[in-house]
Structures are given as structure tokens and as C-alpha cells.
Motif scaffolding. Structure first.
Motif, short mmCIF file in Angstrom:
data_model
loop_
_atom_site.label_atom_id
_atom_site.label_comp_id
_atom_site.label_asym_id
_atom_site.label_seq_id
_atom_site.Cartn_x
_atom_site.Cartn_y
_atom_site.Cartn_z
N THR A 61 39.38 29.95 40.22
CA THR A 61 40.42 30.34 41.17
C THR A 61 41.76 29.81 40.67
OG1 THR A 61 40.27 28.33 42.49
CG2 THR A 61 38.81 30.17 43.09
N GLU A 104 39.26 38.91 33.50
CA GLU A 104 39.84 39.93 34.36
C GLU A 104 40.43 39.25 35.58
OE1 GLU A 104 38.15 44.19 35.82
OE2 GLU A 104 37.55 43.37 33.87
N TRP A 105 41.56 39.78 36.04
CA TRP A 105 42.23 39.18 37.21
C TRP A 105 41.87 39.94 38.46
CZ3 TRP A 105 44.75 35.10 39.02
CH2 TRP A 105 45.57 35.24 40.15
N GLU A 106 41.56 39.19 39.49
CA GLU A 106 41.51 39.80 40.81
C GLU A 106 42.27 38.81 41.67
OE1 GLU A 106 37.52 40.58 42.48
OE2 GLU A 106 37.53 38.48 43.06
N LYS A 107 42.99 39.29 42.67
CA LYS A 107 43.94 38.44 43.36
C LYS A 107 43.37 37.06 43.67
CE LYS A 107 46.90 40.42 46.43
NZ LYS A 107 47.26 40.89 47.79
N SER A 163 33.99 32.25 37.02
CA SER A 163 35.38 32.47 37.38
C SER A 163 36.08 31.16 37.70
CB SER A 163 35.45 33.40 38.59
OG SER A 163 35.07 32.71 39.76
N GLY A 177 47.84 35.25 44.37
CA GLY A 177 46.72 35.04 45.28
C GLY A 177 46.75 33.69 45.98
N ARG A 234 50.96 33.73 35.97
CA ARG A 234 49.61 34.30 35.89
C ARG A 234 49.16 34.43 34.43
NH1 ARG A 234 49.47 39.59 38.99
NH2 ARG A 234 49.67 40.57 36.94
N ARG A 277 41.98 34.85 41.39
CA ARG A 277 41.06 34.24 40.42
C ARG A 277 40.93 35.09 39.15
NH1 ARG A 277 34.85 35.31 40.96
NH2 ARG A 277 34.90 37.56 41.16
N ARG A 285 45.93 32.59 32.81
CA ARG A 285 44.85 33.24 32.05
C ARG A 285 44.43 32.37 30.86
NH1 ARG A 285 43.06 38.60 30.88
NH2 ARG A 285 44.52 39.48 32.36
N PRO A 307 31.10 38.29 36.93
CA PRO A 307 32.06 37.86 37.95
C PRO A 307 31.79 36.47 38.51
CG PRO A 307 31.21 40.07 38.42
CD PRO A 307 30.39 39.51 37.29
N LYS A 356 34.73 39.13 32.27
CA LYS A 356 34.33 40.54 32.35
C LYS A 356 32.82 40.64 32.26
CE LYS A 356 38.48 42.56 30.37
NZ LYS A 356 39.14 42.88 29.11
#
Ligand code: FES
Ligand code: FES
Lengths: 159, 791
Positions: B602, B585-588, B600, B523, B566, B590, B570, B597, B594
């Protein structure tokens, strides 16, 4: 012998061997490396620059023949930090891969657009037909030149 | 769907169309090619080449050249013998003369090397060298060369009494013979894939600089494989590897031409050692075409067996492979015919067998080059021509015949009769799509009408399966070096990154696509990621860019390294957020907690944390980087369906390629714009090889393709406006599913063009290139042998 010519707006005077090719003069003596050398038989067009406003294959011109003439190379396409639309078009339309043929192609393209601001695909293909690209298969070069025709002035600084 | 150029979007964070990061320097004429390099005190080298194809060297007199006021050194084979460098190992377990000592074995072979103050003086001095030759019979025709009693070319090899190099086979001979014995229909056809040349616009060259004080040798070189070169220099010249730096700067196209080590490179190094100055050597175009790595030169005898209904049952091929004067083909050791044994192509058949014999001739060495994927090009040409011959014999439409025999989706992974395990594919869908874009039925109707009027229009199809991404270490090496590649990803404290690659771009756009691979995983915007490549001093080891292996092998290494980054991110994020790693949890771009949200971090914050004072769990080191050496579990198998439409002038034999439709499946596309560009270039290659390009020889062994006046390349006028389509079938074993695209079109397009021309003129076979003369002769029923001089 001594030659004097204008290169990209600057007057240069140099002592050279009479047999020196313009492409080598530009590259090795003036250190303008954007003009390339790709063949021995005037076929590839990687060496294209302008002499007195006309594209020429600089491997087929003696530096001595450029005496008193005006030379323009790829380094002079960008003006005041703004890319020529042709340069921008090659970026936008992926008109280059290895970049070796690109300066010559762009010099021909600029000349074409100066004389025919709205060329058809056929006219573009005809204009660049004396130059070889081994990477792109030409389609994106045609698109790049069309892009430049459609965007006659770019404003993007230092793209 | 048809891939068209979409409106340029903003730079994607990951895969997607984006403008190339390398372009701003190229459009300004600010590329940095080998010949652009200018070092203080630099001298220039030039090579004296043999004028004869086969001759004993009686004497070489260099005294006049040495007396030239601007000459600094003259090197001959004798000089090199004292350094043990007159011969070097070839890429195929043979040897290669750097400068000829005993004989010259092809026209254009390197005989002496002059180092002078400038380019022109170096050339002048070549004229002053006197070489006395005793001419020997040239052996030019591979078919003659293999016969008993032929003049022996390689008498340098102890006990050598013929020109035979190797015999190699694949497949089950007995099973294949049985299938043929029982076959309802057998079609036999001889065909030649003539010698062609990659001819990148930039020729080959090097600048060598031996620093006498530090003992460090730097070689800037037009190489597709800088690390492999460095190791070879170390092994051959006995120089310590850590004291050698090979730099491959911007490369003006490679296409396989720039894989090997050429005598000019070695001579530049020796020249620099002898003079204590940097030495530049840049070959001219004739030298490039006459002496550097050619491609193909396969004489093939094909047989195809089928039922009367058109079910293909077997394929049998015998090949005579002309390798030139030295066996210097670049391919994995176990495979002297490259990957030719994928010649069963995209079809489901019962048995297949191929036997390949390699032979020496008095021609330049090489053979694996020009975007051929280790001879998949020859294999695809063979099978796609044979299928068309069979269609003619059965009176079937070639599309229908192919559709009937293509592998089905459910057969993957598919083990073919010569052992390849095809990873994934949906072949019928690709062919259907190509036919749809082409408007196939309408084209056939148009053709029928034109025929009635006496006009020659042809439609040619080819379907290809590529095999790229060499390769698994347990099967593949080059000179003992495993074909795995390394990559390193390092995220800086501010969240910008650098990725270091073992492979080298020659125009493929690695600086962009490899940044996109990292971006997709982490990301981080691609513009924030620097791609470092081409310099052995600051990149990990790997075998380089050829055989479409960059994305399949190095791309996987980069993706895995980024995934490891990555994983580490984490852990850092969990320490920063004081939660367990499993709760993240990964989202592109950041990690978030769980169910919450808003809690977080980045990737940029994590990078700073990793370099800062965040307390990390026991055993976790700081910073944010990782590396990977990727050993591919299998090759990847891109595929495609191509259709070519031509018009042929009955009176002159001139072929006009009217349309070319290419549907490619290379798995997910990292940058669709770049993928399309790779395909366009390969299609132009195909048109060139099918219609124009050939390195032929006359009886005396003179090379007839030694300049761009004679070796014709396609221009904008010979190429149509390519029409592309795509399907996307990910590779199941590749970390990001990608299969590679660099050579697909070069591999797949020549048979489509040839099939179209032969369809137009109603002739079963004529060899490439289908020049006007060849087409006209084919129409008269007397096609030429294109590799020898036209009588
Ligand atoms: S260098 Fe090839 S045309 Fe000038
Ligand atoms: S971009 Fe490589 S030759 Fe044109």
C-alpha cells in the motif's frame, strides 16, 4: 463608563468609551472573533448576535446599550462538544464558502428555528434577507437551515 | 443529467462529494481573518481620504493630529517621498500614488495615514488633519475624458497632454470590414457594462510587523496572491525578499478585489517601520467600495453581421475602457484589455475585430475584478446581447439562432478569429440540456398566453465560453512574473501527507479539493492530507488565485507532483517486493505484482519503506516527495448554457427572477458539491449586476455607490433557487482534465438576466442595472445612462 453584561453565560464587566460599538467590544475587548464586521450602514448582517434572545446587528448597538443584557454569540452555539444542528447543517449542505457571513447567518437561523421549527423555504429566505452572503447565492444556506430543521438534535461530537 | 445534491457519502478517496475540511473552524466562529489578529503592542492605522475627485493639494497640516495623545505617527505623501514610496508601480506598467503628493485624482484617494493606539483614536485624529485643496475640473465621463482639450488628469506623467492610456486591437480588421460590407444584415448596438464592485463581505486590510532586531517584515494581508505581493514589496521597497513574509490567512471572499497592493498595506508597513510596533489597518465598507479595485466600466459599440437565414458572419466592437485615475488593472502584460478578445464567444463566424481604447478618469483605479476572468465577462455580455439584438432583427427565436451558430463538437480544438485555441466542448448538447431542464417550449407558450393578458414575462438565454487558467509563460506574465505555479507533495513516514500550494483560497475550499486531487493520484484519504497555503515562508512560489486559475494551474501542479510521487513509490515498492518496476501495476492506493495481486504494497507501506532501510536502486534517494512547477500549455475553456425566466411588473418596473437554469461544463468535477456552490455564488453575482449593482458618479465626481445603502447587493429574496445541470468535457491538455469553475457563472449569467428582462418588456436594449427606474424608463423608450447620476 462601566458596563456589565452576560456574554455566553459569563458575566463580564468592563470600562469602555460610551461610543464603543457592541461589535468592537465583543471582538476587540472580549476577543470573541466569530462575530464579524462588514459594513458601516447596518446592511450586511455579518455582525448578528443575540441580545436578550433576539438577533441584533451588533454594529448598530452601542456596548453601553448592552449593559445589563444577555448576549449570545456564535461561540456559544456548540454545547458540550456537540455542534448545534444549524452548524452541522451548514457543513452538510455546503452553506458556507469563505465563512465570513456564516456566524451571523447561523445566529439568525437558530433564532428562526427556535420560533418556527419547520420553516418553509420562503420563511427561511425572509428570515435571512437582512444579511448578505457574497459567496453562496443563498440556496445552500436555505438547505442548511432546512437540514437543521429536519435534524433537531445532532449527536456528532466535534464534527 | 441534472446535478442534485446526493446523499452525503463517506469521504471519497479522490474525487467526489465530500464535506469541506475547513468548515468545522468556520461554523464555530474560529476562522482566522486578518482583523482577528491581535499582536502585543499592536497599533491601528486609518487613512485620510480625499473628499474631492480632482484637486491640487495646496497644503497638509498634520500638527493637531500629531498632538493627539494617542497618535504615534502621521504619514503623508511627503513622508513617503523621503522613502521613495510615494508612488509605486501599478499592475499595468503605470504608477499609483500611495499617498497623494501633488493632486488628488479621485474621491476617496489616500492622502494621509494615522497610526494610533486604538481604532477609534486613529479615526479621531483623521478629523484633525487640515488639507487645503485647490479644486480642479473633475473628468467623470469616459466619453468626455478622451476628447481633445479635456482636463489632463495625469499631469504627473511627463509630457502628458490628454487622458489616453492605450489603444489595443485584435482580429483581422480588413477581413472583418469585408464581411460587413458584404453582409445581408447588420445590427449595431451601443452598450455599457457599468462600473461594479466585487464587495467581498470582508473588506481589505493588513497587519504589518517589522521586527527591528531580525529585520524581518511580516505582513498578514487580505491578498489573493501572497507570493506576488512579496516579490513586489521586495522590488518596490528595496527590502530583501527573504526577509519578507506575506501571510494570507482566512480570506472573507476576494472575487478579484484582493489581487492588488493597496496604499493602506504599504502605509501599514511604513507605520510599523516608523513606530517599531505591529500596525493593523482595516478599511471600512465605504473605503472598500470607493477606493479599491472596481470592475468593468466598458463602453462598447457592437456590430454583428449575418445572413438573412441567421448565419452569423462577423462581429466588430469598439470599446472605450474607463480605467480610473491610475492604470492599475491586474492582467497579463500583453493584454491591456484582458481577454476581451474572446468576444466572438461560442460561435463560428468568418471574421471579427475589436479595438479597445483605455482612458483615465477621476475615478478609483482598477477594472479587472469581480470574478471577470480578465474581462471575459464584458466579452460574453457583448456577444450575447448582440446575438439577442440580431434575433430580434431577424424575428428568430434566440435559442434557435444560437443553436444555428454554436461551434460543433467536431470543430475542437478550435482556433477562433482572434487567435484563442478552444480546447474542447460540446456546445449544442449543453444548450439542449438547459432548454430541456427549463422546459423551453412550454415557457414560450406560457409567455405567449401571458402576453395576451398583458403580463410581462421574459426568457433570456446566454451561452458562454470562458478562458481561464492563465497562463502559458511564453504569452503571459504580470509585471514580468511568469504565470506558472509551484506545488510540493510530501508523504510522511506513516503515509499521511502534506501538499503545499502557491495559490490561496478565499472560500473556494482548497483545503478540501487539493487534498482530493492528491488522494485521487495516491489513494491516500483526503482527511490524511494537510493542505498548506497562503504563507510565503512555507509554500512554493506562484501567482495566486484569480482568473479561475487555481485548479487549472495549481491543480495541475499538484496532480503532476503527486504523479511524480507515485512514480517514485513504484520504485520503492519494486525494491520492497523485489520485482522490476515494470512488473508492478497501480490501483488506487497500492502497487501489486502483475498476475499476483496478493503481492502488494500500500502507499502507506511504501511511505514507511521509503523512509526506512529498504535498499533502493542506485541513484534513487529515499523519502517520498516531489514537486512541480506547472507552466500551462494553453488556457482551459469551460463553457455553459444559461436560461433565466423573469416576471416584470408593468406598473413599477420591478423584476422578479423566477427561475434560473445553469448548465455548466468545467470538465471532471473534483468535488461536485463545491462546484455547485461556486456556480450558485456566481449566479447571484449575475442577478446583482443585471438588476442592482452600479458604482455611478454625479457631475461633480461624487461616488454614488459608496455604501451598502447605495451599492445594492442581492439578498436571499432576489435570488431564485438555482437549477443546475452539467455536461463533462475534459480538457485534453490538462493532467486531470479539469477546466476551472470559479468565475463561469459570474461571466455567463448577467446577459441571461438582461436578455430575459428585455424580452419581457420588448425593448431592444437598456443598460444594466435594470433597476425598477431603468426598466420603467426603458418601457417609455428613454432608458437611462446608468453610470452617471439620474437627472
Ligand atoms: S456590520 Fe454590516 S450590518 Fe453590522
Ligand atoms: S460564505 Fe462568504 S459571504 Fe457568505
Amino acid at each position: 463608563m462601566q458596563v456589565t453584561m452576560t456574554v455566553n453565560g459569563n458575566e463580564v464587566t468592563a470600562t469602555i468609551e460610551p461610543r464603543l460599538l457592541l461589535v468592537h467590544f465583543i471582538r476587540d475587548h472580549l476577543l470573541l472573533r466569530g462575530t464579524h464586521w462588514g459594513c458601516d450602514t447596518s446592511n450586511c448582517g455579518t455582525c448578528v448576535l443575540w441580545m436578550d434572545g433576539e438577533p441584533v446587528k451588533s454594529c448598530t448597538v452601542l456596548a453601553a446599550m448592552a449593559n445589563g443584557r444577555e448576549i449570545r454569540t456564535v461561540e456559544d452555539l456548540e454545547r458540550g462538544g456537540v455542534l448545534d444542528p444549524v452548524q452541522q447543517g451548514f457543513i452538510e449542505e455546503h452553506g458556507l464558502q469563505c465563512g465570513f457571513c456564516t456566524p451571523g447567518m447561523m445566529m439568525t437561523a437558530r433564532w428562526l428555528l427556535d420560533h418556527n421549527p419547520d420553516p418553509s423555504e420562503e420563511e427561511i429566505r425572509e428570515a435571512i434577507s437582512g444579511q448578505i452572503c457574497r459567496c453562496t447565492g443563498y440556496k445552500n444556506i436555505v438547505s442548511a437551515i432546512r437540514w437543521a430543521a429536519e435534524h433537531p438534535s445532532t449527536t456528532e461530537v466535534n464534527a | 443529467m441534472t446535478s442534485t445534491i446526493e446523499a452525503p457519502e463517506a469521504n471519497p478517496i479522490g474525487f467526489g462529494r465530500m464535506k469541506r475540511k475547513e468548515d468545522p473552524r468556520f461554523v464555530r466562529g474560529q476562522g482566522n481573518y486578518v482583523d482577528d489578529l491581535q499582536l502585543p503592542g499592536m497599533l491601528y492605522g486609518a487613512v485620510l481620504r480625499s473628499t474631492l475627485p480632482h484637486a491640487r493639494i495646496v497644503s497638509i497640516d498634520t500638527s493637531a493630529a500629531e498632538a493627539h495623545p494617542k497618535v504615534k505617527a502621521v504619514i503623508t505623501g511627503k513622508t513617503l517621498e523621503t522613502l521613495n514610496l510615494a508612488w509605486i508601480p501599478s499592475l499595468s506598467h503605470d504608477v499609483l500614488a500611495v499617498l497623494a503628493t501633488d493632486k488628488v485624482r479621485f474621491q476617496g484617494q489616500e492622502v494621509a495615514f494615522v497610526v494610533a493606539e486604538d481604532r477609534y483614536s486613529a479615526r479621531d485624529a483623521l478629523e484633525l488633519i487640515e488639507v487645503e485643496y485647490e479644486p480642479l475640473d473633475p473628468v467623470i465621463d469616459a466619453k468626455q475624458a478622451i476628447l481633445p482639450g479635456a482636463t489632463v488628469i495625469r499631469d504627473d506623467i511627463a509630457g502628458k497632454t490628454d487622458n489616453h492610456i492605450f489603444d489595443w486591437e485584435a482580429g483581422d480588421k480588413a477581413a472583418t470590414d469585408a464581411v460587413f460590407a458584404a453582409a445581408e444584415v447588420v445590427v449595431t448596438q451601443d452598450m455599457l457594462y457599468p462600473r461594479v464592485h466585487p464587495a467581498p463581505m470582508e473588506t481589505c486590510g493588513a497587519v504589518a510587523d517589522m521586527n527591528k532586531v531580525t529585520g524581518k517584515l511580516t505582513i498578514w494581508c487580505t491578498t489573493q496572491a501572497p507570493h506576488a505581493h512579496r516579490t513586489l514589496y521586495a522590488l518596490v521597497a528595496g527590502l530583501p525578499e527573504h526577509q519578507i513574509r506575506v501571510v494570507s490567512p482566512d480570506i472573507g471572499g476576494g472575487f478579484g478585489n484582493k489581487v492588488g497592493i493597496y496604499p493602506g498595506y504599504v502605509c501599514s508597513v511604513v507605520g510599523s517601520i516608523l513606530t517599531g510596533k505591529p500596525v493593523k489597518w482595516m478599511e471600512d465598507r465605504s473605503e472598500n467600495l470607493m477606493s479599491t479595485s472596481f470592475a468593468r466600466d466598458y463602453h462598447m459599440h457592437g456590430e454583428i453581421a449575418a445572413t438573412r437565414e441567421g448565419k452569423i458572419t462577423g462581429l466588430r466592437v469598439r470599446v472605450l475602457a474607463d480605467h480610473g485615475a491610475f492604470n492599475n488593472t491586474a492582467q497579463p502584460t500583453k493584454f491591456p484589455a484582458g481577454f476581451f478578445h474572446i468576444f466572438t464567444g461560442s460561435y463560428d463566424l468568418q471574421a471579427a475585430h475589436c479595438a479597445v481604447t483605455g482612458v483615465y478618469t477621476n475615478k478609483a483605479p482598477g477594472g479587472v475584478a469581480y470574478a471577470c476572468s480578465f474581462r471575459v465577462t464584458e466579452a460574453v455580455y457583448l456577444v450575447e446581447r448582440m446575438v439577442d439584438c440580431l434575433a430580434g432583427e431577424l424575428g428568430m427565436d434566440p435559442a434557435e439562432l444560437r443553436m444555428k451558430n454554436l461551434l460543433r463538437k467536431e470543430q475542437f480544438p478550435y482556433t477562433c478569429k482572434t487567435g484563442w485555441v478552444y480546447d474542447s466542448g460540446d456546445y449544442p448538447r449543453a444548450l439542449e440540456l438547459a432548454m430541456e431542464i427549463a422546459g423551453y417550449d412550454e415557457l414560450r407558450r406560457e409567455q405567449a398566453e401571458k402576453r395576451k393578458r398583458g403580463e410581462l414575462m421574459g426568457i433570456g438565454i446566454s451561452f458562454f465560453t470562458e478562458t481561464v487558467g492563465a497562463g502559458p509563460k511564453k504569452h503571459m506574465d504580470i509585471l514580468g512574473l511568469g504565470m506558472a505555479d509551484g506545488a510540493e507533495v510530501r508523504v510522511h513516514p506513516t503515509g499521511k501527507a502534506v501538499v503545499r500550494l502557491s495559490v490561496q483560497t478565499q472560500g473556494q475550499g482548497h483545503e478540501t479539493t487539493f487534498a482530493q486531487i492528491v488522494a485521487e493520484q495516491l489513494g491516500i484519504p483526503p482527511l490524511d492530507i494537510d493542505v498548506v497555503h497562503g504563507d510565503t515562508d512555507n509554500t512554493p512560489f506562484g501567482l495566486g488565485t484569480y482568473g479561475s486559475r487555481s485548479t487549472p494551474v495549481s491543480g495541475a501542479a499538484v496532480a503532476v507532483a503527486a504523479q511524480r510521487v507515485r512514480d517514485k513509490a513504484r520504485i520503492v515498492a519494486s525494491a520492497m517486493l523485489e520485482v522490476s518496476p515494470d512488473d508492478l501495476e497501480w490501483e488506487k492506493g497500492r502497487f501489486f505484482v502483475k498476475g499476483d495481486p496478493s503481492a502488494s504494497k500500500t502507499i502507506q507501506e511504501i511511505a514507511l519503506g521509503a523512509h526506512g532501510t529498504v535498499e533502493l536502486p542506485e541513484g534513487v534517494e529515499g523519502h517520498l516527495d516531489a514537486d512541480c512547477v506547472y507552466d500551462p500549455p494553453n488556457l482551459t475553456f469551460p463553457f455553459g448554457a444559461y436560461i433565466c425566466v423573469v416576471d416584470v411588473d408593468r406598473g413599477t418596473g420591478v423584476v422578479k427572477v423566477r427561475r434560473f437554469i445553469a448548465v455548466d461544463d468545467c470538465g471532471p468535477r473534483i468535488n461536485p458539491m463545491i462546484v455547485d456552490g461556486q456556480i450558485h455564488g456566481g449566479l447571484a453575482d449575475g442577478v446583482g449586476m443585471a438588476l442592482m449593482e452600479v458604482i455611478a458618479f454625479d457631475k461633480e465626481g461624487n461616488c454614488l455607490g459608496g455604501s451598502f445603502m447605495d451599492y445594492l447587493l442581492p439578498t436571499s429574496l432576489e435570488c431564485p433557487s438555482w437549477e443546475l445541470g452539467m455536461t463533462v468535457t475534459p480538457s485534453p491538455h490538462h493532467p486531470i482534465g479539469v477546466k476551472g469553475i470559479g468565475e463561469s457563472a459570474t461571466v455567463g449569467s448577467p446577459p441571461a438576466v438582461v436578455n430575459a428582462v428585455l424580452d419581457a418588456i420588448g425593448v431592444r436594449h437598456a443598460d444594466m442595472p435594470l433597476t425598477p427606474a431603468q426598466v420603467w424608463r426603458a418601457m417609455q423608450g428613454t432608458p437611462l445612462r446608468t453610470d452617471l447620476a439620474i437627472e
